[in-house]
Write an enzyme that holds these catalytic residues in place. Sequence first.
Site, mmCIF file in Angstrom:
data_model
loop_
_atom_site.group_PDB
_atom_site.id
_atom_site.type_symbol
_atom_site.label_atom_id
_atom_site.label_comp_id
_atom_site.label_asym_id
_atom_site.label_seq_id
_atom_site.Cartn_x
_atom_site.Cartn_y
_atom_site.Cartn_z
ATOM 1 N N LYS A 11 -3.119 -3.587 -1.829
ATOM 2 C CA LYS A 11 -3.583 -4.801 -2.516
ATOM 3 C C LYS A 11 -3.264 -6.051 -1.691
ATOM 4 C CE LYS A 11 -3.817 -3.055 -7.208
ATOM 5 N NZ LYS A 11 -3.855 -3.461 -8.620
ATOM 6 N N TYR A 51 -14.045 -0.332 -9.869
ATOM 7 C CA TYR A 51 -13.393 -0.532 -11.165
ATOM 8 C C TYR A 51 -14.343 -0.240 -12.339
ATOM 9 C CZ TYR A 51 -9.051 -2.345 -9.193
ATOM 10 O OH TYR A 51 -7.844 -2.469 -8.547
ATOM 11 N N ASN A 124 0.575 -6.116 -7.882
ATOM 12 C CA ASN A 124 1.394 -4.914 -8.034
ATOM 13 C C ASN A 124 1.248 -3.942 -6.865
ATOM 14 O OD1 ASN A 124 -1.092 -3.877 -8.640
ATOM 15 N ND2 ASN A 124 -0.605 -3.273 -10.740
#
Length: 150
Positions: A11, A51, A124
Amino acid sequence: MRMEQTLILMKPDTIQKRLIGIVLSRFESLGLDIVAAKAVVTNRALWEQHYANLKGTPFVDSVIDFMMGNFNNLPDHRMYAFVLRGENAISKVRTVLGATNPEKAEPWTLRGQFGCIKNDVMQNAVHASGNAEDAAREIALWFKPEEILP
Ligand code: UDP
Ligand code: MG
């Protein structure tokens, strides 16, 4: 035990903090094999497919904005993608990754160690496939068959 493959994405927070090597090393040390790796310039269409399992949630648009790199001010929408293979790879990776919210992640997990500590669920560290169905869909989206080791 079953042989599995899982998709890993670094990420933007991990990219910006230059932690890709350390994160990858933690997965390697689980005994998993890196069978595909690439740097990709992404676009919104790719992320909407990635997603697809979050379609309809209130956070999907902001997650896509974040994954497009609008957080780290890089000159492109870069992403680093990997396929890891090994016995129970999906659950092993998810265990080492820790809870989605870094503040709730155990301190020895990647999200516990490298995620944002201020209850920012966005930053995260890593994406990892959640189950076998998502893994197959995600790997086919990010990699051509010939880009994956046999
Ligand atoms: N996310 C969020 N708000 C939420 C839940 C998730 O912003 O309430 C973000 C978070 O960055 C997470 C991603 O959306 O990693 C995908 O959500 P998912 O439930 O699949 O969590 P993951 O599989 O990454 O643990
Ligand atoms: Mg998920």
